[in-house]
Design a protein around this motif. Structure first.
Motif, PDB file in Angstrom:
ATOM      1  N   ARG A   3       0.828  -0.927  -0.203  1.00 50.01           N
ATOM      2  CA  ARG A   3       0.428  -0.166  -0.334  1.00 50.01           C
ATOM      3  C   ARG A   3       1.249   1.271   0.279  1.00 50.01           C
ATOM      4  N   GLN A  44      -5.389   7.496   7.620  1.00 52.54           N
ATOM      5  CA  GLN A  44      -5.819   6.136   7.537  1.00 52.54           C
ATOM      6  C   GLN A  44      -4.621   5.508   8.506  1.00 52.54           C
ATOM      7  N   GLU A  45      -5.087   6.047   9.909  1.00 50.43           N
ATOM      8  CA  GLU A  45      -4.169   5.851  10.355  1.00 50.43           C
ATOM      9  C   GLU A  45      -2.554   4.882  10.363  1.00 50.43           C
ATOM     10  N   GLY A  46      -2.039   5.838   9.204  1.00 54.95           N
ATOM     11  CA  GLY A  46      -0.421   5.345   8.778  1.00 54.95           C
ATOM     12  C   GLY A  46      -0.516   3.926   8.478  1.00 54.95           C
ATOM     13  N   ARG A  47      -1.375   3.330   7.934  1.00 58.56           N
ATOM     14  CA  ARG A  47      -1.801   2.368   7.126  1.00 58.56           C
ATOM     15  C   ARG A  47      -0.893   1.924   5.922  1.00 58.56           C
ATOM     16  N   PHE A  48       0.265   2.553   6.010  1.00 57.65           N
ATOM     17  CA  PHE A  48       1.290   2.771   4.606  1.00 57.65           C
ATOM     18  C   PHE A  48       2.004   1.916   5.048  1.00 57.65           C
ATOM     19  N   ASP A  49       2.692   0.962   3.685  1.00 57.92           N
ATOM     20  CA  ASP A  49       3.784   0.485   3.839  1.00 57.92           C
ATOM     21  C   ASP A  49       4.936   1.113   2.587  1.00 57.92           C
ATOM     22  N   TYR A  73       5.057   7.778  11.943  1.00 60.50           N
ATOM     23  CA  TYR A  73       4.747   6.689  11.966  1.00 60.50           C
ATOM     24  C   TYR A  73       6.931   5.493  11.345  1.00 60.50           C
ATOM     25  N   GLU A  75       7.755   2.982  10.993  1.00 58.72           N
ATOM     26  CA  GLU A  75       7.341   1.914   9.847  1.00 58.72           C
ATOM     27  C   GLU A  75       7.250   2.302   8.829  1.00 58.72           C
ATOM     28  N   ILE A  76       7.424   2.970   7.548  1.00 60.02           N
ATOM     29  CA  ILE A  76       6.841   3.650   6.760  1.00 60.02           C
ATOM     30  C   ILE A  76       7.776   3.467   6.120  1.00 60.02           C
TER      31      ILE A  76
END
Length: 137
Positions: A3, A44-49, A73, A75-76
């Motif tokens: 994502r 999106q609350e940081g929900r990206f790769d 974020y 981890e992104i």
């Protein structure tokens, strides 16, 4: 697949990159500047790769977006793009936060390789501007 949040102010580049990444099976969320990308991260609350961002953009540039993203974020994975040498130099001190900076214009194969490399966590091949200039001669 991954994502990806894409922040690019040039509509034609944004469409080209988004289409290429979608063809590789990635889900791409497109934004036209860093401010909208920052809003998308929150929504999106940081929900990206991966964050793939141009550096020079209105509202919030890619450097500010990278710093905000890395802080909120971590981890992104962050990958930047630029067509300006001075902007590439601005990103030089961010090696701990930014996976790589892709120089524009780029070939589609280079973009795909850099995105795959970033998502796989492979180290970027760091080439200085002096080395690039020497190779171009």
């Amino acid at each position: 697949m991954a994502r990806i949040l894409l922040a690019e102010d040039d509509q034609s580049v944004r469409a080209f990159v988004a289409q290429a990444l979608a063809m590789d099976g990635h889900e791409v969320v497109e934004t036209e500047d860093g401010g909208l990308a920052a809003e998308a991260l929150i929504e999106q609350e940081g929900r990206f790769d991966l964050l793939l961002s141009d550096i020079k953009m209105p509202v919030m540039d890619g450097i500010a977006l990278a710093l905000t993203t890395a802080d909120q974020y971590p981890e992104i994975t962050i990958l930047l793009m630029t067509g300006f040498a001075d902007q590439r130099e601005r990103a030089h001190g961010l090696e701990a936060l930014v996976h790589d900076v892709i120089p524009k214009p780029f070939e589609l194969a280079v973009l795909r390789d850099k995105v795959a490399e970033a998502l796989d966590g492979r180290p970027a091949e760091v080439v200085s501007l002096a080395d690039r200039a020497a190779n171009d001669e």
